[in-house]
Design a protein around this motif. Structure first.
Motif, PDB file in Angstrom:
ATOM      1  N   ASN A  23      21.753 -41.953  14.297  1.00 20.98           N
ATOM      2  CA  ASN A  23      21.784 -41.353  15.524  1.00 20.98           C
ATOM      3  C   ASN A  23      20.752 -42.144  16.609  1.00 20.98           C
ATOM      4  N   HIS A  24      21.355 -42.626  17.640  1.00 26.97           N
ATOM      5  CA  HIS A  24      20.355 -43.298  18.743  1.00 26.97           C
ATOM      6  C   HIS A  24      19.579 -42.303  19.142  1.00 26.97           C
ATOM      7  N   ARG A  25      18.363 -42.332  19.164  1.00 28.70           N
ATOM      8  CA  ARG A  25      17.157 -41.598  19.974  1.00 28.70           C
ATOM      9  C   ARG A  25      16.336 -42.506  20.637  1.00 28.70           C
ATOM     10  N   PRO A  26      15.970 -41.879  21.851  1.00 29.86           N
ATOM     11  CA  PRO A  26      14.901 -42.570  22.624  1.00 29.86           C
ATOM     12  C   PRO A  26      13.611 -42.527  21.854  1.00 29.86           C
ATOM     13  N   ALA A  27      12.740 -43.846  22.084  1.00 32.26           N
ATOM     14  CA  ALA A  27      11.469 -43.700  21.743  1.00 32.26           C
ATOM     15  C   ALA A  27      10.878 -44.424  22.716  1.00 32.26           C
ATOM     16  N   GLY A  28       9.481 -43.708  23.111  1.00 33.12           N
ATOM     17  CA  GLY A  28       8.551 -44.076  24.407  1.00 33.12           C
ATOM     18  C   GLY A  28       8.032 -45.267  24.173  1.00 33.12           C
ATOM     19  N   LEU A  29       7.833 -45.930  25.110  1.00 34.24           N
ATOM     20  CA  LEU A  29       7.154 -47.392  25.409  1.00 34.24           C
ATOM     21  C   LEU A  29       5.923 -47.473  26.093  1.00 34.24           C
ATOM     22  N   LEU A  30       5.510 -46.118  26.753  1.00 37.62           N
ATOM     23  CA  LEU A  30       4.648 -46.026  27.878  1.00 37.62           C
ATOM     24  C   LEU A  30       3.195 -45.607  27.005  1.00 37.62           C
ATOM     25  N   THR A  31       2.116 -46.367  27.418  1.00 35.46           N
ATOM     26  CA  THR A  31       0.815 -46.090  26.570  1.00 35.46           C
ATOM     27  C   THR A  31       0.192 -44.992  26.952  1.00 35.46           C
ATOM     28  N   GLU A  32       0.228 -44.521  28.121  1.00 35.87           N
ATOM     29  CA  GLU A  32      -0.429 -43.619  29.096  1.00 35.87           C
ATOM     30  C   GLU A  32       0.175 -42.032  28.311  1.00 35.87           C
ATOM     31  N   LYS A  33      -0.635 -41.163  28.262  1.00 29.29           N
ATOM     32  CA  LYS A  33      -0.167 -39.989  27.343  1.00 29.29           C
ATOM     33  C   LYS A  33      -0.218 -38.787  28.269  1.00 29.29           C
ATOM     34  N   VAL A  34      -0.641 -39.055  29.525  1.00 33.10           N
ATOM     35  CA  VAL A  34      -0.600 -37.786  30.601  1.00 33.10           C
ATOM     36  C   VAL A  34       0.085 -38.314  31.613  1.00 33.10           C
ATOM     37  N   ALA A  35       1.017 -37.345  32.265  1.00 37.86           N
ATOM     38  CA  ALA A  35       1.603 -37.493  33.496  1.00 37.86           C
ATOM     39  C   ALA A  35       1.400 -36.401  34.344  1.00 37.86           C
ATOM     40  N   LEU A  36       1.042 -36.508  35.705  1.00 37.65           N
ATOM     41  CA  LEU A  36       0.937 -35.586  36.489  1.00 37.65           C
ATOM     42  C   LEU A  36       1.978 -35.871  37.718  1.00 37.65           C
ATOM     43  N   VAL A  37       2.603 -34.580  38.094  1.00 37.56           N
ATOM     44  CA  VAL A  37       3.762 -34.483  39.281  1.00 37.56           C
ATOM     45  C   VAL A  37       3.262 -33.424  40.099  1.00 37.56           C
ATOM     46  N   PHE A  38       3.240 -33.934  41.375  1.00 34.40           N
ATOM     47  CA  PHE A  38       3.041 -33.003  42.701  1.00 34.40           C
ATOM     48  C   PHE A  38       4.375 -32.971  43.424  1.00 34.40           C
TER      49      PHE A  38
END
Length: 108
Positions: free
Chosen positions: A28-43
Motif C-alpha cells: 500500500n502507498h503510504r505518505p512519508a514525511g520529508l520535513l525536518t522540523e518536528k514542531v508546527a504552530l498554528v494560530f
C-alpha cells in the motif's frame, strides 16, 4: 478549510517537498514525511467566539496536514472574537504568540 488556505497548502506542502509516498509491507502507498522540523504552530483567528474546544481544528492540522509531512508535535491556538476585540486584547494575543514561538523555537 477555506479555499484560500487549501490553495496555500497545495502550493507549499507539495509531494516531493513536504512528503512522498512509499510502499508498506502490504504494497500500500503510504505518505512519508520529508520535513525536518518536528514542531508546527498554528494560530487561527475568527470573528466568532471560541467555543473553548479547538479539538477539530487541532485534529485537522495534526492528522490531515502535518503528520503526513513528518511533523508530530503540533500546537494550535484559536483567537476568537477578533472583529469585536480591542487593542489591549489583540496585544495580549500577540504576546501569547511570541511566548509560544520562543518556547517552541528557542534561539540558539
Amino acid at each position: 478549510a477555506p479555499a484560500i488556505v487549501k490553495g496555500w497548502l497545495d502550493k507549499v506542502l507539495q509531494p516531493g517537498v513536504a512528503y512522498t509516498f512509499v510502499d508498506d509491507e502490504h504494497g500500500n502507498h503510504r505518505p512519508a514525511g520529508l520535513l525536518t522540523e518536528k514542531v508546527a504552530l498554528v494560530f487561527n483567528t475568527s470573528n466568532g467566539p471560541c467555543a473553548g474546544d479547538d479539538g477539530l481544528l487541532e485534529t485537522t492540522w495534526k492528522e490531515k496536514v502535518f503528520r503526513i509531512c513528518g511533523i508530530d508535535r503540533v500546537s494550535c491556538k484559536n483567537f476568537g472574537g477578533v472583529g469585536n476585540s480591542d487593542n489591549a486584547e489583540r496585544n495580549g494575543w500577540l504576546s501569547e504568540v511570541k511566548l509560544s514561538v520562543s518556547k517552541h523555537f528557542p534561539k540558539g
